[in-house]
Design a protein around this motif. Structure first.
Motif, PDB file in Angstrom:
ATOM      1  N   PHE A  38       0.880  -1.295   0.102  1.00 13.95           N
ATOM      2  CA  PHE A  38       0.032  -0.036  -0.026  1.00 13.95           C
ATOM      3  C   PHE A  38       0.931   1.387   0.175  1.00 13.95           C
ATOM      4  CE2 PHE A  38      -2.567  -3.370   1.964  1.00 13.95           C
ATOM      5  CZ  PHE A  38      -3.779  -3.107   1.352  1.00 13.95           C
ATOM      6  N   ILE A  39       2.252   1.084   0.107  1.00 10.42           N
ATOM      7  CA  ILE A  39       2.772   2.361   0.011  1.00 10.42           C
ATOM      8  C   ILE A  39       3.427   2.632  -1.355  1.00 10.42           C
ATOM      9  CG2 ILE A  39       5.253   3.222   0.946  1.00 10.42           C
ATOM     10  CD1 ILE A  39       5.030   1.188   3.036  1.00 10.42           C
ATOM     11  N   PRO A  40       3.124   3.949  -1.837  1.00 12.84           N
ATOM     12  CA  PRO A  40       3.324   4.180  -3.302  1.00 12.84           C
ATOM     13  C   PRO A  40       4.896   4.335  -3.450  1.00 12.84           C
ATOM     14  CG  PRO A  40       1.512   5.368  -2.483  1.00 12.84           C
ATOM     15  CD  PRO A  40       1.878   4.744  -1.226  1.00 12.84           C
ATOM     16  N   SER A  41       5.272   4.626  -4.632  1.00  9.92           N
ATOM     17  CA  SER A  41       6.732   4.930  -4.840  1.00  9.92           C
ATOM     18  C   SER A  41       6.699   6.439  -4.621  1.00  9.92           C
ATOM     19  CB  SER A  41       7.114   4.402  -6.396  1.00  9.92           C
ATOM     20  OG  SER A  41       8.295   4.771  -6.645  1.00  9.92           O
ATOM     21  N   HIS A  62      11.349  -3.467  -0.228  1.00 14.20           N
ATOM     22  CA  HIS A  62      10.158  -3.711  -0.972  1.00 14.20           C
ATOM     23  C   HIS A  62       9.330  -2.499  -1.604  1.00 14.20           C
ATOM     24  CE1 HIS A  62       9.894  -7.890  -0.213  1.00 14.20           C
ATOM     25  NE2 HIS A  62      10.360  -7.524   1.251  1.00 14.20           N
ATOM     26  N   THR A  63       9.986  -1.244  -1.142  1.00 14.82           N
ATOM     27  CA  THR A  63       9.213  -0.053  -1.690  1.00 14.82           C
ATOM     28  C   THR A  63      10.054   0.907  -2.023  1.00 14.82           C
ATOM     29  OG1 THR A  63       9.043   1.430   0.418  1.00 14.82           O
ATOM     30  CG2 THR A  63       7.379  -0.467   0.148  1.00 14.82           C
ATOM     31  N   SER A  64       9.824   2.098  -2.720  1.00 12.37           N
ATOM     32  CA  SER A  64      10.995   3.135  -3.199  1.00 12.37           C
ATOM     33  C   SER A  64      10.419   4.418  -2.546  1.00 12.37           C
ATOM     34  CB  SER A  64      10.819   3.145  -4.479  1.00 12.37           C
ATOM     35  OG  SER A  64      11.321   1.901  -5.074  1.00 12.37           O
ATOM     36  N   PRO A  65      10.912   4.717  -1.308  1.00 13.74           N
ATOM     37  CA  PRO A  65      10.368   5.817  -0.565  1.00 13.74           C
ATOM     38  C   PRO A  65      11.227   6.963  -1.026  1.00 13.74           C
ATOM     39  CG  PRO A  65      11.488   4.704   0.939  1.00 13.74           C
ATOM     40  CD  PRO A  65      11.103   3.707  -0.272  1.00 13.74           C
ATOM     41  N   GLU A 105       6.227  19.529   9.273  1.00 11.12           N
ATOM     42  CA  GLU A 105       6.383  18.000   8.803  1.00 11.12           C
ATOM     43  C   GLU A 105       4.928  17.631   8.028  1.00 11.12           C
ATOM     44  OE1 GLU A 105       9.916  15.812  10.286  1.00 11.12           O
ATOM     45  OE2 GLU A 105       8.762  16.233  11.973  1.00 11.12           O
ATOM     46  N   ARG A 106       5.114  17.082   6.922  1.00 11.09           N
ATOM     47  CA  ARG A 106       3.881  16.306   6.588  1.00 11.09           C
ATOM     48  C   ARG A 106       4.447  15.039   5.756  1.00 11.09           C
ATOM     49  NH1 ARG A 106       2.079  19.511   9.199  1.00 11.09           N
ATOM     50  NH2 ARG A 106       0.471  20.942   8.667  1.00 11.09           N
ATOM     51  N   PHE A 107       3.475  14.234   5.970  1.00  9.08           N
ATOM     52  CA  PHE A 107       3.852  12.359   5.526  1.00  9.08           C
ATOM     53  C   PHE A 107       2.761  12.025   4.513  1.00  9.08           C
ATOM     54  CE2 PHE A 107       6.033  13.354   9.369  1.00  9.08           C
ATOM     55  CZ  PHE A 107       7.215  13.038   9.081  1.00  9.08           C
ATOM     56  N   ASP A 108       3.026  11.363   3.470  1.00 11.52           N
ATOM     57  CA  ASP A 108       2.058  10.732   2.935  1.00 11.52           C
ATOM     58  C   ASP A 108       1.720   9.256   3.485  1.00 11.52           C
ATOM     59  OD1 ASP A 108       2.438  12.477   0.383  1.00 11.52           O
ATOM     60  OD2 ASP A 108       4.578  11.165   0.339  1.00 11.52           O
ATOM     61  N   ILE A 109       2.460   8.626   4.157  1.00 12.34           N
ATOM     62  CA  ILE A 109       2.528   7.526   4.890  1.00 12.34           C
ATOM     63  C   ILE A 109       2.656   7.641   6.282  1.00 12.34           C
ATOM     64  CG2 ILE A 109       2.833   4.882   4.975  1.00 12.34           C
ATOM     65  CD1 ILE A 109       1.278   5.640   2.533  1.00 12.34           C
ATOM     66  N   TYR A 132      -2.580  12.575  13.140  1.00 10.95           N
ATOM     67  CA  TYR A 132      -3.552  13.159  11.917  1.00 10.95           C
ATOM     68  C   TYR A 132      -2.963  14.401  11.478  1.00 10.95           C
ATOM     69  CZ  TYR A 132      -7.764  14.376  10.198  1.00 10.95           C
ATOM     70  OH  TYR A 132      -8.852  14.892   9.157  1.00 10.95           O
ATOM     71  N   ALA A 133      -2.428  15.331  12.166  1.00 12.94           N
ATOM     72  CA  ALA A 133      -2.110  16.600  11.850  1.00 12.94           C
ATOM     73  C   ALA A 133      -0.895  16.694  11.059  1.00 12.94           C
ATOM     74  CB  ALA A 133      -1.542  17.458  13.010  1.00 12.94           C
ATOM     75  N   VAL A 134       0.100  15.651  10.838  1.00 14.89           N
ATOM     76  CA  VAL A 134       1.201  15.553  10.033  1.00 14.89           C
ATOM     77  C   VAL A 134       0.812  14.615   8.792  1.00 14.89           C
ATOM     78  CG1 VAL A 134       2.741  16.169  11.992  1.00 14.89           C
ATOM     79  CG2 VAL A 134       2.257  13.638  11.396  1.00 14.89           C
ATOM     80  N   LEU A 135      -0.362  14.128   8.852  1.00 11.51           N
ATOM     81  CA  LEU A 135      -0.599  13.241   7.577  1.00 11.51           C
ATOM     82  C   LEU A 135      -1.211  14.031   6.515  1.00 11.51           C
ATOM     83  CD1 LEU A 135      -0.606  10.282   6.478  1.00 11.51           C
ATOM     84  CD2 LEU A 135      -3.043  10.050   7.695  1.00 11.51           C
ATOM     85  N   ASP A 136      -0.761  14.123   5.409  1.00 15.86           N
ATOM     86  CA  ASP A 136      -1.222  14.615   4.430  1.00 15.86           C
ATOM     87  C   ASP A 136      -2.504  14.324   3.984  1.00 15.86           C
ATOM     88  OD1 ASP A 136       0.319  16.911   3.654  1.00 15.86           O
ATOM     89  OD2 ASP A 136       1.511  15.921   2.060  1.00 15.86           O
ATOM     90  N   PRO A 137      -3.478  15.387   3.428  1.00 15.92           N
ATOM     91  CA  PRO A 137      -4.870  14.860   2.733  1.00 15.92           C
ATOM     92  C   PRO A 137      -4.617  13.814   1.847  1.00 15.92           C
ATOM     93  CG  PRO A 137      -5.014  17.052   3.355  1.00 15.92           C
ATOM     94  CD  PRO A 137      -3.316  16.816   3.455  1.00 15.92           C
TER      95      PRO A 137
END
Length: 212
Positions: A38-41, A62-65, A105-109, A132-137
């Motif tokens: 579920f982690i996008p590149s 397994h992913t490309s962060p 700071e903001r995070f995709d995951i 929740y506050a640092v998780l991007d929409p």
């Protein structure tokens, strides 16, 4: 003086992974591994409470962060994670708790592997609101933890949960005394469940939540 409940795992760092394998076999690792697709590149990732670093290795393999912040309250756990292997420059190891996240700071995951069960309701609410506050929409919260599938879990699951809280309460000053009502907190934040899977005969669940 009692230990900070967010950093008491120093005492068990040297044998935590071995103990987890003895009790649960590969189930805890399987539950975390299930989240990886579920982690996008190119994602910016926060792993909080990842312990000795096994999950970080899996994420990198397994992913490309784009960037990974590895936030761990236990200094000894963080040292173990850093000693695993050489890591690319995209990984930032940070000793601390959610209080050490920067306002900008903001995070995709965001990944919380077997973290949220440690806290009583008030601290858990504070922690989840901060994350929740640092998780991007549109970002994903990847959750895995002890969360019985059945609303009335079988006796062995109740006994195992009580035993874990007693053990880690004594050795690590874990403040939680029973499994939290995670769903209520996720719903209160407006996070939408996308996918789920259960492990160890339904005692462990992994879930993918999206911030709308």
């Amino acid at each position: 003086m009692s230990l900070n409940p967010d950093s008491g795992f120093d005492r068990v760092a040297s044998f935590y992974d071995l103990l987890a394998r003895l009790v649960f076999g590969s189930s805890l690792q399987d539950a975390q591994r299930w989240l990886l697709p579920f982690i996008p590149s190119g994602s910016t990732i926060l792993i909080i409470g990842g312990g000795s670093g096994w999950l970080l290795q899996q994420v990198l393999f397994h992913t490309s962060p784009k960037h990974v912040v590895y936030l761990e309250a236990s200094e000894k756990m963080l040292q173990l994670a850093q000693q695993q292997n050489s890591f690319p420059a995209i990984v930032e190891f940070r000793h601390g708790t959610d209080g050490n996240l920067q306002p900008h700071e903001r995070f995709d995951i965001i990944i919380t592997p077997f973290l949220l069960d440690l806290f009583q309701e008030q601290r858990l609410s504070q922690l989840m609101q901060r994350l929740y506050a640092v998780l991007d929409p549109g970002g994903l919260w990847l959750f895995t933890d002890f969360w019985p599938v059945k609303q009335k879990p079988p006796f062995w699951q109740k006994l195992l949960a009580k035993s874990m809280y007693l053990f880690f309460g004594l050795l690590s000053d874990v403040q939680g005394r029973e499994l939290p009502h995670y769903g209520r907190h996720f719903e209160g934040l407006g996070l939408k469940e996308q996918q789920s899977a259960d492990f160890y005969n339904g005692f462990v669940q992994s879930k993918v939540y999206r911030k709308i």
